[in-house]
Design an enzyme around this catalytic site. Sequence first.
Site: not given
Ligand code: AMP
Length: 297
Positions: A44, A47-48, A51, A75, A162, A165, A199-200
């Site tokens: 989404m 990015l960190h 990602h 969602q 990841g 989740d 990380l989030s």
């Molecule tokens: P999102 O952008 O939050 O929907 O996450 C996209 C993907 O990145 C998903 O598969 C998440 O599980 C993964 N992800 C998010 N944070 C982390 C993290 N700290 N370490 C590894 N994968 C992550």
Amino acid sequence: MRRSISGVSFFDLEMKVVQTIDEIRGVVKQLQLRGKKVAFVPTMGALHDGHLSLIRIARRMAEHVVVSIYVNPEQFGPTEDFSSYPRTLERDLEFCEEEGVGTVFTPNDEIMYGSDEKFFSIEIDVLNKYLDGGSRPGYFQGIALVVNKLFNIVQPDIAVFGQKDYQQFQIIQQMVNEFNHDLELVMAPIERADDGLALSSRNAYLSEQERELAPLLIRKMRESVDQIQAGLLEPQSLFELKQKELEAKGFKNDYFNVFSMNQMEPVATLIKGETYVLATAVYLGKTRLIDNIIFEC
Ligand code: AMP
């Protein structure tokens, strides 16, 4: 920055940014026809390093990496943070280019969902009952819907998600099995800050004071796993204590429990030698944090 919007040529190394279903399908199909493997990392945006670690794994497994950036309205619940969710597209594209991503897919709502009336949805049984499935009605239905659509649109050979989740991963794995998606699903480990905080994208919401406090969550989780591995097989009262300790510091607890790896159901009495996942969700101010540890008992 070298970047072309659209336009598909396979003889340059330039990253492509495409928005339509036809364009992304064209890119992936041509690569696959030439015998190249395509790995897909759905995100989404905002990015960190978490990602980026997925992108690096994808790069090791395939010749071409597709990253999607799409904040999926389906969602988010009506009181959740859809409108304030961080959107940092320019920076995201720079990160992708630095990481050697081949193509970024940036659809909009019209492309993903169109304007026609919809008659289908995805229902999820057992796996959706607890953790975020229990706390966020409609959340995993929205994720399953968008990931199902993205898999049908991109049709990659590999998709990387990841462990951060973990319940999402289990639900998608089951969806891949039941709906016969022809791809390999890969789970990437959780990337953490030096102080242990997972990380989030939502960490950006934390105030300075909350950010300092946040790693207490993973410390309490690690203490719990240590005690379980030292022989505590009925950890419920320990979890209550940990939640009280977190609440005393200003956290608001949603769940803090051990769950079965496949069915995602709470487990009261643990069995030595089995593998479980300790999973938590808390609020720190307005920010929802989730984390988990997979461990052998
Ligand atoms: P999102 O952008 O939050 O929907 O996450 C996209 C993907 O990145 C998903 O598969 C998440 O599980 C993964 N992800 C998010 N944070 C982390 C993290 N700290 N370490 C590894 N994968 C992550």
